[in-house]
Design a protein around this motif. Structure first.
Motif, PDB file in Angstrom:
ATOM      1  N   GLN A  79     -34.386  54.060  12.245  1.00 53.86           N
ATOM      2  CA  GLN A  79     -34.625  54.831  13.481  1.00 53.86           C
ATOM      3  C   GLN A  79     -33.888  56.166  13.497  1.00 53.86           C
ATOM      4  O   GLN A  79     -34.331  57.100  14.142  1.00 53.86           O
ATOM      5  CB  GLN A  79     -34.245  54.003  14.698  1.00 53.86           C
ATOM      6  CG  GLN A  79     -35.158  52.833  14.918  1.00 53.86           C
ATOM      7  CD  GLN A  79     -34.748  51.967  16.095  1.00 53.86           C
ATOM      8  OE1 GLN A  79     -33.898  52.350  16.895  1.00 53.86           O
ATOM      9  NE2 GLN A  79     -35.340  50.799  16.197  1.00 53.86           N
ATOM     10  N   GLY A  80     -32.769  56.261  12.793  1.00 50.57           N
ATOM     11  CA  GLY A  80     -32.004  57.500  12.798  1.00 50.57           C
ATOM     12  C   GLY A  80     -32.319  58.425  11.639  1.00 50.57           C
ATOM     13  O   GLY A  80     -31.625  59.414  11.429  1.00 50.57           O
ATOM     14  N   LEU A  81     -33.381  58.127  10.868  1.00 52.56           N
ATOM     15  CA  LEU A  81     -33.687  58.907   9.669  1.00 52.56           C
ATOM     16  C   LEU A  81     -34.932  59.765   9.838  1.00 52.56           C
ATOM     17  O   LEU A  81     -35.882  59.370  10.506  1.00 52.56           O
ATOM     18  CB  LEU A  81     -33.903  57.962   8.477  1.00 52.56           C
ATOM     19  CG  LEU A  81     -32.735  57.063   8.076  1.00 52.56           C
ATOM     20  CD1 LEU A  81     -33.153  56.143   6.939  1.00 52.56           C
ATOM     21  CD2 LEU A  81     -31.530  57.889   7.674  1.00 52.56           C
ATOM     22  N   SER A  82     -34.914  60.926   9.190  1.00 51.81           N
ATOM     23  CA  SER A  82     -36.099  61.781   9.143  1.00 51.81           C
ATOM     24  C   SER A  82     -37.065  61.215   8.098  1.00 51.81           C
ATOM     25  O   SER A  82     -36.710  60.318   7.326  1.00 51.81           O
ATOM     26  CB  SER A  82     -35.701  63.200   8.739  1.00 51.81           C
ATOM     27  OG  SER A  82     -35.265  63.216   7.379  1.00 51.81           O
ATOM     28  N   SER A  83     -38.262  61.747   8.022  1.00 52.88           N
ATOM     29  CA  SER A  83     -39.257  61.290   7.043  1.00 52.88           C
ATOM     30  C   SER A  83     -38.737  61.446   5.620  1.00 52.88           C
ATOM     31  O   SER A  83     -38.913  60.557   4.780  1.00 52.88           O
ATOM     32  CB  SER A  83     -40.554  62.072   7.186  1.00 52.88           C
ATOM     33  OG  SER A  83     -41.117  61.853   8.445  1.00 52.88           O
ATOM     34  N   LEU A  84     -38.102  62.569   5.340  1.00 50.15           N
ATOM     35  CA  LEU A  84     -37.547  62.812   4.006  1.00 50.15           C
ATOM     36  C   LEU A  84     -36.428  61.818   3.691  1.00 50.15           C
ATOM     37  O   LEU A  84     -36.355  61.286   2.584  1.00 50.15           O
ATOM     38  CB  LEU A  84     -37.029  64.251   3.894  1.00 50.15           C
ATOM     39  CG  LEU A  84     -36.434  64.659   2.551  1.00 50.15           C
ATOM     40  CD1 LEU A  84     -37.473  64.540   1.436  1.00 50.15           C
ATOM     41  CD2 LEU A  84     -35.921  66.083   2.630  1.00 50.15           C
ATOM     42  N   GLN A  85     -35.574  61.558   4.659  1.00 49.53           N
ATOM     43  CA  GLN A  85     -34.488  60.596   4.458  1.00 49.53           C
ATOM     44  C   GLN A  85     -35.027  59.182   4.254  1.00 49.53           C
ATOM     45  O   GLN A  85     -34.502  58.426   3.443  1.00 49.53           O
ATOM     46  CB  GLN A  85     -33.528  60.626   5.650  1.00 49.53           C
ATOM     47  CG  GLN A  85     -32.695  61.879   5.723  1.00 49.53           C
ATOM     48  CD  GLN A  85     -31.896  61.945   7.002  1.00 49.53           C
ATOM     49  OE1 GLN A  85     -32.408  61.666   8.092  1.00 49.53           O
ATOM     50  NE2 GLN A  85     -30.620  62.296   6.877  1.00 49.53           N
ATOM     51  N   ILE A  86     -36.091  58.834   4.974  1.00 51.48           N
ATOM     52  CA  ILE A  86     -36.708  57.516   4.808  1.00 51.48           C
ATOM     53  C   ILE A  86     -37.228  57.366   3.380  1.00 51.48           C
ATOM     54  O   ILE A  86     -37.018  56.341   2.732  1.00 51.48           O
ATOM     55  CB  ILE A  86     -37.833  57.287   5.835  1.00 51.48           C
ATOM     56  CG1 ILE A  86     -37.243  57.165   7.241  1.00 51.48           C
ATOM     57  CG2 ILE A  86     -38.669  56.063   5.477  1.00 51.48           C
ATOM     58  CD1 ILE A  86     -38.272  57.206   8.352  1.00 51.48           C
ATOM     59  N   GLU A  87     -37.865  58.409   2.883  1.00 50.98           N
ATOM     60  CA  GLU A  87     -38.376  58.386   1.511  1.00 50.98           C
ATOM     61  C   GLU A  87     -37.238  58.188   0.509  1.00 50.98           C
ATOM     62  O   GLU A  87     -37.340  57.375  -0.408  1.00 50.98           O
ATOM     63  CB  GLU A  87     -39.128  59.688   1.225  1.00 50.98           C
ATOM     64  CG  GLU A  87     -39.803  59.719  -0.116  1.00 50.98           C
ATOM     65  CD  GLU A  87     -40.549  61.019  -0.348  1.00 50.98           C
ATOM     66  OE1 GLU A  87     -40.524  61.505  -1.489  1.00 50.98           O
ATOM     67  OE2 GLU A  87     -41.152  61.551   0.614  1.00 50.98           O
ATOM     68  N   ARG A  88     -36.143  58.925   0.700  1.00 54.63           N
ATOM     69  CA  ARG A  88     -34.975  58.783  -0.188  1.00 54.63           C
ATOM     70  C   ARG A  88     -34.382  57.377  -0.102  1.00 54.63           C
ATOM     71  O   ARG A  88     -34.027  56.776  -1.119  1.00 54.63           O
ATOM     72  CB  ARG A  88     -33.908  59.825   0.158  1.00 54.63           C
ATOM     73  CG  ARG A  88     -34.295  61.225  -0.276  1.00 54.63           C
ATOM     74  CD  ARG A  88     -33.284  62.291   0.091  1.00 54.63           C
ATOM     75  NE  ARG A  88     -31.942  61.949  -0.304  1.00 54.63           N
ATOM     76  CZ  ARG A  88     -30.850  62.343   0.357  1.00 54.63           C
ATOM     77  NH1 ARG A  88     -30.957  63.090   1.433  1.00 54.63           N
ATOM     78  NH2 ARG A  88     -29.657  61.997  -0.062  1.00 54.63           N
ATOM     79  N   ALA A  89     -34.287  56.853   1.108  1.00 53.55           N
ATOM     80  CA  ALA A  89     -33.723  55.506   1.306  1.00 53.55           C
ATOM     81  C   ALA A  89     -34.597  54.444   0.650  1.00 53.55           C
ATOM     82  O   ALA A  89     -34.091  53.515   0.013  1.00 53.55           O
ATOM     83  CB  ALA A  89     -33.571  55.224   2.798  1.00 53.55           C
ATOM     84  N   GLN A  90     -35.909  54.597   0.770  1.00 54.16           N
ATOM     85  CA  GLN A  90     -36.820  53.625   0.169  1.00 54.16           C
ATOM     86  C   GLN A  90     -36.756  53.676  -1.356  1.00 54.16           C
ATOM     87  O   GLN A  90     -36.794  52.640  -2.014  1.00 54.16           O
ATOM     88  CB  GLN A  90     -38.247  53.849   0.672  1.00 54.16           C
ATOM     89  CG  GLN A  90     -38.394  53.442   2.121  1.00 54.16           C
ATOM     90  CD  GLN A  90     -39.730  53.792   2.725  1.00 54.16           C
ATOM     91  OE1 GLN A  90     -40.421  54.707   2.278  1.00 54.16           O
ATOM     92  NE2 GLN A  90     -40.108  53.084   3.778  1.00 54.16           N
ATOM     93  N   LYS A  91     -36.625  54.877  -1.912  1.00 49.55           N
ATOM     94  CA  LYS A  91     -36.473  54.999  -3.371  1.00 49.55           C
ATOM     95  C   LYS A  91     -35.186  54.323  -3.828  1.00 49.55           C
ATOM     96  O   LYS A  91     -35.169  53.622  -4.834  1.00 49.55           O
ATOM     97  CB  LYS A  91     -36.467  56.470  -3.789  1.00 49.55           C
ATOM     98  CG  LYS A  91     -37.820  57.100  -3.823  1.00 49.55           C
ATOM     99  CD  LYS A  91     -37.742  58.545  -4.280  1.00 49.55           C
ATOM    100  CE  LYS A  91     -39.093  59.212  -4.223  1.00 49.55           C
ATOM    101  NZ  LYS A  91     -39.038  60.635  -4.563  1.00 49.55           N
ATOM    102  N   LEU A  92     -34.113  54.559  -3.085  1.00 53.30           N
ATOM    103  CA  LEU A  92     -32.828  53.949  -3.430  1.00 53.30           C
ATOM    104  C   LEU A  92     -32.906  52.430  -3.333  1.00 53.30           C
ATOM    105  O   LEU A  92     -32.358  51.719  -4.175  1.00 53.30           O
ATOM    106  CB  LEU A  92     -31.719  54.499  -2.519  1.00 53.30           C
ATOM    107  CG  LEU A  92     -30.297  54.044  -2.803  1.00 53.30           C
ATOM    108  CD1 LEU A  92     -29.861  54.419  -4.224  1.00 53.30           C
ATOM    109  CD2 LEU A  92     -29.335  54.674  -1.792  1.00 53.30           C
TER     110      LEU A  92
END
Length: 102
Positions: A79-92
Motif C-alpha cells: 500500500q505504501g509503494l509506487s508502481s515502480l517500487q512494486i515492480e522492484r519489490a516483486q523482482k526482489l
C-alpha cells in the motif's frame, strides 16, 4: 527464539542487529518465521530505517512458504509503494534469497 530475545530484550540486552542476524540465519534455511520476523524489522524500521521494498519481498517469500500472517503483512506493505517500487519489490521477491540483499 534467540532473534526474538534480542529484538525484545528478553533476558538479554536489546540488540536489533543481533536479532536481524538470527532472523537472517533462519530465513537462509527457508524458515518462514525467520522471514516473517526479518520483514517486520524492515516494515517497522526497527533498529534502522524502514524499507517497504525489502519488507514486501520478504513477506512475499514467507507467504510462499505458507505463513498466512505474512500474506496480510505483504498486502499492507504494498500500500505504501509506487508502481515502480512494486515492480522492484516483486523482482526482489522472485530472486533466490541471499543474505547479501538484506
Amino acid at each position: 527464539k534467540t532473534g526474538k530475545m534480542y529484538e525484545k530484550g528478553l533476558g538479554i540486552v536489546l540488540d536489533y542487529e543481533q536479532a536481524r542476524k538470527w532472523y537472517l540465519e533462519l530465513a537462509d534455511k527457508g524458515n518462514s518465521d525467520g522471514f516473517y520476523h526479518l520483514c517486520k524489522l524492515f516494515f517497522n524500521g526497527t533498529g534502522g530505517r524502514g524499507d517497504l521494498i525489502k519488507s514486501y519481498a520478504l513477506f512475499a517469500k514467507a507467504a510462499g512458504l505458507g505463513s498466512s500472517k505474512s500474506v496480510v503483512m505483504r498486502d499492507l506493505s504494498i500500500q505504501g509503494l509506487s508502481s515502480l517500487q512494486i515492480e522492484r519489490a516483486q523482482k526482489l521477491s522472485r530472486k533466490a534469497f541471499s543474505k547479501r540483499d538484506f
